[in-house]
Write an enzyme that holds these catalytic residues in place. Structure first.
Site, mmCIF file in Angstrom:
data_model
loop_
_atom_site.group_PDB
_atom_site.id
_atom_site.type_symbol
_atom_site.label_atom_id
_atom_site.label_comp_id
_atom_site.label_asym_id
_atom_site.label_seq_id
_atom_site.Cartn_x
_atom_site.Cartn_y
_atom_site.Cartn_z
ATOM 1 N N GLU A 37 0.843 -1.202 0.000
ATOM 2 C CA GLU A 37 0.000 0.000 0.000
ATOM 3 C C GLU A 37 0.876 1.249 0.000
ATOM 4 O O GLU A 37 1.903 1.300 0.688
ATOM 5 C CB GLU A 37 -0.890 -0.047 1.242
ATOM 6 C CG GLU A 37 -2.298 0.411 1.021
ATOM 7 C CD GLU A 37 -3.107 -0.461 0.051
ATOM 8 O OE1 GLU A 37 -3.131 -0.127 -1.155
ATOM 9 O OE2 GLU A 37 -3.715 -1.426 0.501
ATOM 10 N N ASP A 42 2.758 2.324 -4.913
ATOM 11 C CA ASP A 42 2.697 2.489 -6.377
ATOM 12 C C ASP A 42 3.341 3.790 -6.843
ATOM 13 O O ASP A 42 4.181 3.796 -7.750
ATOM 14 C CB ASP A 42 1.274 2.295 -6.936
ATOM 15 C CG ASP A 42 0.212 3.224 -6.384
ATOM 16 O OD1 ASP A 42 0.504 4.010 -5.447
ATOM 17 O OD2 ASP A 42 -0.926 3.172 -6.888
ATOM 18 N N ALA A 99 -14.969 3.616 -0.218
ATOM 19 C CA ALA A 99 -14.736 2.436 0.613
ATOM 20 C C ALA A 99 -13.358 1.832 0.379
ATOM 21 O O ALA A 99 -13.061 0.746 0.861
ATOM 22 C CB ALA A 99 -15.815 1.386 0.341
ATOM 23 N N SER A 133 -13.773 3.003 -6.629
ATOM 24 C CA SER A 133 -14.912 3.304 -7.492
ATOM 25 C C SER A 133 -14.524 4.334 -8.551
ATOM 26 O O SER A 133 -14.988 4.265 -9.695
ATOM 27 C CB SER A 133 -16.092 3.815 -6.666
ATOM 28 O OG SER A 133 -15.681 4.895 -5.873
ATOM 29 N N SER A 134 -13.645 5.273 -8.212
ATOM 30 C CA SER A 134 -13.303 6.288 -9.229
ATOM 31 C C SER A 134 -12.482 5.696 -10.358
ATOM 32 O O SER A 134 -12.723 6.006 -11.524
ATOM 33 C CB SER A 134 -12.605 7.518 -8.653
ATOM 34 O OG SER A 134 -12.104 7.319 -7.403
ATOM 35 N N GLU A 189 -7.382 11.567 -12.750
ATOM 36 C CA GLU A 189 -7.329 11.851 -11.298
ATOM 37 C C GLU A 189 -6.414 13.041 -11.025
ATOM 38 O O GLU A 189 -6.753 13.930 -10.252
ATOM 39 C CB GLU A 189 -6.766 10.652 -10.526
ATOM 40 C CG GLU A 189 -7.640 9.443 -10.480
ATOM 41 C CD GLU A 189 -8.770 9.541 -9.467
ATOM 42 O OE1 GLU A 189 -8.732 10.421 -8.586
ATOM 43 O OE2 GLU A 189 -9.711 8.730 -9.602
ATOM 44 N N ASP A 239 -4.839 1.340 -9.126
ATOM 45 C CA ASP A 239 -6.286 1.103 -9.216
ATOM 46 C C ASP A 239 -6.745 0.978 -10.666
ATOM 47 O O ASP A 239 -7.491 0.070 -11.032
ATOM 48 C CB ASP A 239 -7.050 2.253 -8.544
ATOM 49 C CG ASP A 239 -6.617 2.456 -7.110
ATOM 50 O OD1 ASP A 239 -5.861 1.613 -6.601
ATOM 51 O OD2 ASP A 239 -7.025 3.461 -6.507
ATOM 52 N N TYR A 264 -3.771 12.612 1.172
ATOM 53 C CA TYR A 264 -3.103 11.630 0.301
ATOM 54 C C TYR A 264 -1.936 12.311 -0.419
ATOM 55 O O TYR A 264 -0.813 11.819 -0.413
ATOM 56 C CB TYR A 264 -4.120 11.079 -0.698
ATOM 57 C CG TYR A 264 -3.541 10.075 -1.669
ATOM 58 C CD1 TYR A 264 -3.603 8.714 -1.412
ATOM 59 C CD2 TYR A 264 -2.937 10.484 -2.856
ATOM 60 C CE1 TYR A 264 -3.079 7.783 -2.302
ATOM 61 C CE2 TYR A 264 -2.410 9.581 -3.751
ATOM 62 C CZ TYR A 264 -2.493 8.223 -3.474
ATOM 63 O OH TYR A 264 -1.968 7.317 -4.362
#
Ligand code: GLA
Length: 386
Positions: A32, A35, A125, A129-130, A162, A174, A223
């Site tokens: 995590e 990337d 979550a 989803s994006s 993004e 993602d 982030y």
């Protein structure tokens, strides 16, 4: 997802049939915040996707509709042109616009189209989803207008969306997982070279399950700050070691050398990333040997690092992680960007029922929120459905 419902709604709105595409959300077993540091990740596409129905409309405008949005907060309809100055107001529509703009920057000519977006990836979550939305729109436009982008280009277009139209300086994990996912396999991706291999994942005797805290996160400032910390540490290390362009290239000794030149916060964040990149490699070896208990312990280590060093956890996620430990779950950790969302848990079949019951009951009692449970099913990436 009931495809007939969304195709019928599309016909009612736009008076014609459209083609249907899907792109999934993702899980990530371990690795995590590695990337954007050029490290490795181990995601897999899941059985929850974002869907779109699309058809060229013969104009220069996009007409978009998102029935799942909350009409009290945003409008369900959005109509916009495709010039840079035409950015729509609603965030959900900005993703569509951003994908079109990024494609145009790469020379694609995109005429007007009608599009309906619907989905089953829970928002905020940690299940991307994006990225699923970007991949779905990218895949659909590419196919509908014969634009000729390959899957890697589509993933990069999603990531650029993004960065440039949403404001999250995310890595590639993602979008890559959503475009390249394969049923029954995780994707071991080297985020520096973008080389990848499919990593069959069928842990005999174990289940992979997500528990959603239902504390939603919207990735943004916090982030991006993590990413900036990593970049500052790289800049400090590179003064002496010019070959270091990303934290992936650094080792613990190089980090120690700059301990007096970077802030304590930046230092400890970089330390987590360097450890996490190695942890993923070690975990892959354990998975190959079928040692799921040892691989699970690595997941706990990741959680501790994300919580204490990278500080992207929250009390709700820490609570679920503790519960997993108490229940003898092999591995558990916060998944994705953090600040809310889900824990991912690797749990022995015989412990599963007791764990879910005890964790969800205790969580609801402690926070007065009903958590949601999703069994992970690893599926294919973006595709045309009809
Ligand atoms: C979010 C980002 C990814 C990745 C993860 C953390 O999901 O979109 O690029 O950085 O957080 O691993």
């Amino acid at each position: 997802m009931d495809i007939t419902k969304i195709t019928a709604k599309f016909k009612e709105l736009y008076g014609a049939e459209g083609a249907v595409y899907a792109a999934p959300g993702r899980i990530n077993l371990i690795g995590e915040h590695t990337d954007y540091n050029g490290g490795f990740v181990l995601p897999g596409a899941i059985d929850k996707a974002i869907y779109c129905v699309i058809k060229p409309n013969g104009t220069a405008k996009v007409r978009a509709y998102a029935p799942d949005e909350n009409p009290q907060v945003v409008s369900l309809n959005s109509e916009f042109g495709l010039e840079e100055s035409d950015k729509p107001k609603d965030r959900w529509a900005q993703y569509i616009f951003g994908v079109c703009r990024e494609m145009s920057k790469k020379g694609a000519k995109i005429p007007g189209f009608d599009i309906l977006i619907s989905g089953e990836v829970p928002l905020g979550a940690g299940m991307s989803s994006s990225a699923a939305l970007e991949s779905c729109v990218g895949f659909a436009l590419n196919d509908t207008f014969g634009l000729g982008f390959d899957k890697l280009q589509l993933a990069l277009i999603g990531q650029a969306t993004e960065h440039n139209y949403v404001g999250v300086k995310c890595g590639i994990m993602d979008q890559f997982a959503s475009c390249f996912g394969k049923e029954g396999s995780l994707v071991r991706l080297d985020c520096r070279s973008l080389e990848y291999e499919y990593f069959p994942f069928d842990p005999k005797g174990y289940k992979l399950v997500l528990i959603n805290t239902c504390v939603t996160h919207m990735l943004g400032g916090e982030y991006n700050e993590r990413r900036e910390s990593c970049e500052r540490v790289v800049a400090a290390i590179a003064k002496k070691h010019p070959e270091v362009a990303l934290l992936r290239d650094a080792n613990p000794d190089m980090l120690k050398e700059v301990s007096n030149n970077v802030s304590a916060v930046d230092y400890i964040r970089a330390e987590f990333v360097i450890e996490e990149i190695q942890r993923l490699l070690d975990t892959c070896e354990l998975l190959k040997k079928g040692d799921y208990e040892a691989a699970g312990r690595k997941m706990y280590e990741t959680h501790t690092g994300l919580s204490l060093k990278y500080t992207v956890s929250c009390p709700e996620l820490d609570f679920l992680n503790e519960k997993a430990k108490e229940c003898g779950v092999a591995g558990s950790r916060v998944m994705g960007g953090g600040f809310g969302g889900c824990t991912i848990n690797l749990v022995k079949d015989e412990l599963y029922d007791a764990f879910i019951k005890s964790a969800t009951e205790a969580y609801e009692k402690a926070f007065n929120i009903k958590p949601l449970v999703y069994d992970v099913v690893i599926k294919d990436g973006a595709r045309k459905l009809a």
